[in-house]
Design a protein around this motif. Structure first.
Motif, mmCIF file in Angstrom:
data_model
loop_
_atom_site.group_PDB
_atom_site.id
_atom_site.type_symbol
_atom_site.label_atom_id
_atom_site.label_comp_id
_atom_site.label_asym_id
_atom_site.label_seq_id
_atom_site.Cartn_x
_atom_site.Cartn_y
_atom_site.Cartn_z
ATOM 1 N N ASP A 130 0.806 -1.223 0.000
ATOM 2 C CA ASP A 130 0.000 0.000 0.000
ATOM 3 C C ASP A 130 0.841 1.276 0.000
ATOM 4 O O ASP A 130 0.345 2.344 -0.380
ATOM 5 C CB ASP A 130 -0.934 0.018 1.209
ATOM 6 N N ARG A 131 2.119 1.181 0.399
ATOM 7 C CA ARG A 131 2.951 2.386 0.433
ATOM 8 C C ARG A 131 3.227 2.916 -0.980
ATOM 9 O O ARG A 131 3.268 4.117 -1.194
ATOM 10 C CB ARG A 131 4.276 2.094 1.133
ATOM 11 N N ARG A 132 3.495 2.010 -1.914
ATOM 12 C CA ARG A 132 3.844 2.386 -3.290
ATOM 13 C C ARG A 132 4.958 3.437 -3.308
ATOM 14 O O ARG A 132 4.865 4.468 -3.969
ATOM 15 C CB ARG A 132 2.614 2.875 -4.060
ATOM 16 N N GLN A 133 6.007 3.129 -2.585
ATOM 17 C CA GLN A 133 7.132 4.048 -2.460
ATOM 18 C C GLN A 133 8.436 3.364 -2.856
ATOM 19 O O GLN A 133 8.605 2.162 -2.652
ATOM 20 C CB GLN A 133 7.256 4.568 -1.022
ATOM 21 N N LEU A 134 9.352 4.166 -3.389
ATOM 22 C CA LEU A 134 10.687 3.675 -3.721
ATOM 23 C C LEU A 134 11.719 4.523 -2.992
ATOM 24 O O LEU A 134 11.986 5.663 -3.381
ATOM 25 C CB LEU A 134 10.925 3.741 -5.235
ATOM 26 N N PRO A 135 12.327 3.988 -1.931
ATOM 27 C CA PRO A 135 13.390 4.735 -1.249
ATOM 28 C C PRO A 135 14.661 4.742 -2.100
ATOM 29 O O PRO A 135 15.106 3.705 -2.576
ATOM 30 C CB PRO A 135 13.610 3.933 0.038
ATOM 31 N N VAL A 136 15.219 5.923 -2.286
ATOM 32 C CA VAL A 136 16.499 6.056 -2.992
ATOM 33 C C VAL A 136 17.513 6.476 -1.938
ATOM 34 O O VAL A 136 17.708 7.668 -1.683
ATOM 35 C CB VAL A 136 16.411 7.085 -4.136
ATOM 36 N N GLU A 137 18.135 5.493 -1.328
ATOM 37 C CA GLU A 137 18.970 5.758 -0.151
ATOM 38 C C GLU A 137 20.143 6.676 -0.461
ATOM 39 O O GLU A 137 20.523 7.517 0.363
ATOM 40 C CB GLU A 137 19.474 4.433 0.420
ATOM 41 N N ARG A 138 20.735 6.546 -1.621
ATOM 42 C CA ARG A 138 21.950 7.318 -1.913
ATOM 43 C C ARG A 138 21.684 8.797 -2.136
ATOM 44 O O ARG A 138 22.589 9.621 -2.024
ATOM 45 C CB ARG A 138 22.663 6.728 -3.125
ATOM 46 N N THR A 139 20.451 9.155 -2.475
ATOM 47 C CA THR A 139 20.117 10.573 -2.644
ATOM 48 C C THR A 139 19.222 11.084 -1.518
ATOM 49 O O THR A 139 18.991 12.288 -1.429
ATOM 50 C CB THR A 139 19.401 10.807 -3.987
ATOM 51 N N GLY A 140 18.718 10.176 -0.698
ATOM 52 C CA GLY A 140 17.818 10.567 0.376
ATOM 53 C C GLY A 140 16.390 10.801 -0.087
ATOM 54 O O GLY A 140 15.549 11.255 0.705
ATOM 55 N N GLU A 141 16.077 10.488 -1.338
ATOM 56 C CA GLU A 141 14.725 10.688 -1.855
ATOM 57 C C GLU A 141 13.808 9.530 -1.464
ATOM 58 O O GLU A 141 14.244 8.400 -1.265
ATOM 59 C CB GLU A 141 14.741 10.780 -3.379
ATOM 60 N N LEU A 142 12.540 9.829 -1.400
ATOM 61 C CA LEU A 142 11.507 8.816 -1.244
ATOM 62 C C LEU A 142 10.486 9.067 -2.347
ATOM 63 O O LEU A 142 9.650 9.963 -2.252
ATOM 64 C CB LEU A 142 10.844 8.905 0.133
ATOM 65 N N LEU A 143 10.587 8.270 -3.412
ATOM 66 C CA LEU A 143 9.722 8.473 -4.560
ATOM 67 C C LEU A 143 8.360 7.842 -4.317
ATOM 68 O O LEU A 143 8.262 6.666 -3.981
ATOM 69 C CB LEU A 143 10.348 7.858 -5.819
ATOM 70 N N GLN A 144 7.312 8.653 -4.496
ATOM 71 C CA GLN A 144 5.946 8.164 -4.366
ATOM 72 C C GLN A 144 5.415 7.834 -5.749
ATOM 73 O O GLN A 144 5.367 8.691 -6.632
ATOM 74 C CB GLN A 144 5.050 9.212 -3.710
ATOM 75 N N ALA A 145 5.012 6.581 -5.958
ATOM 76 C CA ALA A 145 4.545 6.168 -7.276
ATOM 77 C C ALA A 145 3.217 6.846 -7.597
ATOM 78 O O ALA A 145 2.293 6.835 -6.768
ATOM 79 C CB ALA A 145 4.393 4.653 -7.339
ATOM 80 N N PRO A 146 3.076 7.409 -8.782
ATOM 81 C CA PRO A 146 1.792 7.994 -9.185
ATOM 82 C C PRO A 146 0.778 6.892 -9.484
ATOM 83 O O PRO A 146 1.149 5.710 -9.615
ATOM 84 C CB PRO A 146 2.152 8.776 -10.457
ATOM 85 N N PRO A 147 -0.498 7.230 -9.601
ATOM 86 C CA PRO A 147 -1.528 6.203 -9.846
ATOM 87 C C PRO A 147 -1.273 5.365 -11.090
ATOM 88 O O PRO A 147 -1.651 4.196 -11.140
ATOM 89 C CB PRO A 147 -2.820 7.031 -9.992
#
Length: 274
Positions: A130-147
């Motif tokens: 349900d999170r639909r998230q991609l953590p990008v550890e090396r940049t500190g980003e947390l990408l939220q997947a669009p619908p």
């Protein structure tokens, strides 16, 4: 193709370019429901039964770009997510195919996902629930997947063992779709559509495949696939003799063992030798 196996397209396909696919058991409708409900999909089935073509068909049908990754033993989480690269004296972040798919709202297809290194599973879990998230550890980003984003993975159960299989914690995040070789009438339509041969020849090739698939006393890792039938049909359509085409595209593609090849050649002769 890049080192991570990325073979996708960054642009959405047109409806006029929808690849041919012969539906077997309502799988197109199920896939579309899963996409609309933002659910990931697991495709399982033997080599050459149409899993990749199915994803290509559905991506075009839904008007979404498709990014395909052919997984292999050396594919790591960094290959999927991205890494820093050095160019012109600068260090620049380069998205991997999975991160690109999330940013673009594409369909990301990981073919033979169990072949990839185990650390890839950790990356997929937050995207597949349900999170639909991609953590990008090396940049500190947390990408939220669009619908529009969808994660699709596939594997061949016939190849797997205890060391290479999907864990229950991974499998239960996905809607599962089982694939097998098509029923004879559907397979004939596929061979005709993909090769341009006539109905009579396509029917004979499908009967040949059925005969090979019934063999139980031959040491074959995989039996003849629909893909191999299409290859044989295309060779015949180009002017190659039927026996030569079937031996090259089917017999020699399936085995290197002389005894097994002889047995398969007998089946080919029975189908095309008269």
């Amino acid at each position: 193709m890049s080192r991570d196996g990325y073979v996708g397209s960054a642009s959405a396909p047109s409806q006029a370019a929808v690849p041919f696919y012969a539906e077997q058991a309502g799988e197109c409708g199920l896939f579309e429901h899963a996409w609309r409900q933002r659910l990931p999909v697991l495709l399982k089935g033997p080599t050459g039964c149409g899993k990749t073509r199915f994803v290509e068909h559905m991506a075009a049908r839904l008007g979404r770009p498709l990014i395909t990754v052919s997984c292999h033993d050396d594919l790591s989480a960094a290959d999927l997510v991205g890494r820093y690269l050095i160019g012109d004296g600068n260090t620049v972040w380069n998205d991997g195919p999975l991160a690109r798919a999330v940013r673009q709202g594409a369909i990301c297809y990981l073919d033979e996902v169990v072949e990839a290194r185990k650390d890839t599973t950790v990356v997929l879990h937050p995207l597949a629930d349900d999170r639909r998230q991609l953590p990008v550890e090396r940049t500190g980003e947390l990408l939220q997947a669009p619908p529009e984003f969808m994660l699709v993975v596939s594997y061949n159960p016939g190849y797997q063992n205890l060391l290479k299989n999907l864990k229950p914690s991974t499998r239960q995040r996905f809607v599962a779709l089982g694939f097998d070789y098509p029923a004879p009438e559907i397979e004939r339509r596929i061979v005709q559509a993909e090769s341009g041969v006539d109905e009579r020849l396509a029917t004979r090739l499908v009967k040949l495949a059925s005969a090979v698939r019934r063999l139980t006393d031959q040491d074959l890792e995989e039996t003849v696939s629909t893909r191999l039938l299409v290859v044989a049909a295309r060779l015949i359509a180009s002017g190659l003799p039927e026996l030569t085409a079937c031996r090259a595209a089917i017999v020699d593609a399936l085995t290197d063992d002389a005894d097994t090849a002889e047995a398969l050649n007998e089946v080919v002769l029975a189908a095309f030798g008269e």
